[in-house]
Design an enzyme around this catalytic site. Structure first.
Site, PDB file in Angstrom:
ATOM      1  N   CYS A 109     -52.299  57.070  64.361  1.00  0.00           N
ATOM      2  CA  CYS A 109     -53.195  55.912  64.216  1.00  0.00           C
ATOM      3  C   CYS A 109     -54.562  56.226  64.810  1.00  0.00           C
ATOM      4  CB  CYS A 109     -52.618  54.685  64.912  1.00  0.00           C
ATOM      5  SG  CYS A 109     -51.037  54.119  64.263  1.00  0.00           S
TER       6      CYS A 109
ATOM      7  N   CYS B  61     -49.903  55.058  69.160  1.00  0.00           N
ATOM      8  CA  CYS B  61     -49.605  55.908  67.998  1.00  0.00           C
ATOM      9  C   CYS B  61     -50.696  56.966  67.807  1.00  0.00           C
ATOM     10  CB  CYS B  61     -49.485  54.995  66.779  1.00  0.00           C
ATOM     11  SG  CYS B  61     -49.560  55.807  65.201  1.00  0.00           S
TER      12      CYS B  61
END
Length: 107
Positions: free
Chosen positions: A33, A30
């Protein structure tokens, strides 16, 4: 430094913690993230003794993600006294995290 937490130590590191805990449900793949990670590192330093960061990888700990109804990464879940208090989803700004952190510390 934010600590990697799994289902094996979630109870002791998050639910039984004596400070506010921000649980970062993330995925290695991600991009938001990865961008959020240094921000969380900074926040843990800035709020030392008042905020603990716990990182939960949704790929390895899908049971925890499911239990807390995490449907997307990143999801930031704030815990205090063993209970979920608030959550933020997606690529959030540092200022949003600070605002919520300040509010929850004062509660």
């Amino acid at each position: 430094m934010p600590q990697r937490v799994s289902k094996d130590n979630f109870q002791s590191e998050v639910l039984s913690a004596d400070t506010l805990v921000l649980a970062d449900f993330y995925s290695d793949s991600c991009i938001p993230c990865k961008r959020l990670s240094p921000v969380l590192f900074e926040l843990e330093k800035e709020y030392e003794g008042k905020l603990k960061i716990a990182k939960i990888n949704v790929n390895f700990d899908s049971e925890l993600a499911s239990e807390y109804e995490v449907q997307a990464a990143p999801t930031l879940v704030f815990f205090k006294n063993g209970e979920e208090k608030e959550r933020l989803r997606g690529a959030v700004k540092k200022s949003e995290i600070i605002e919520l952190t300040e509010k929850l510390i004062k509660e």
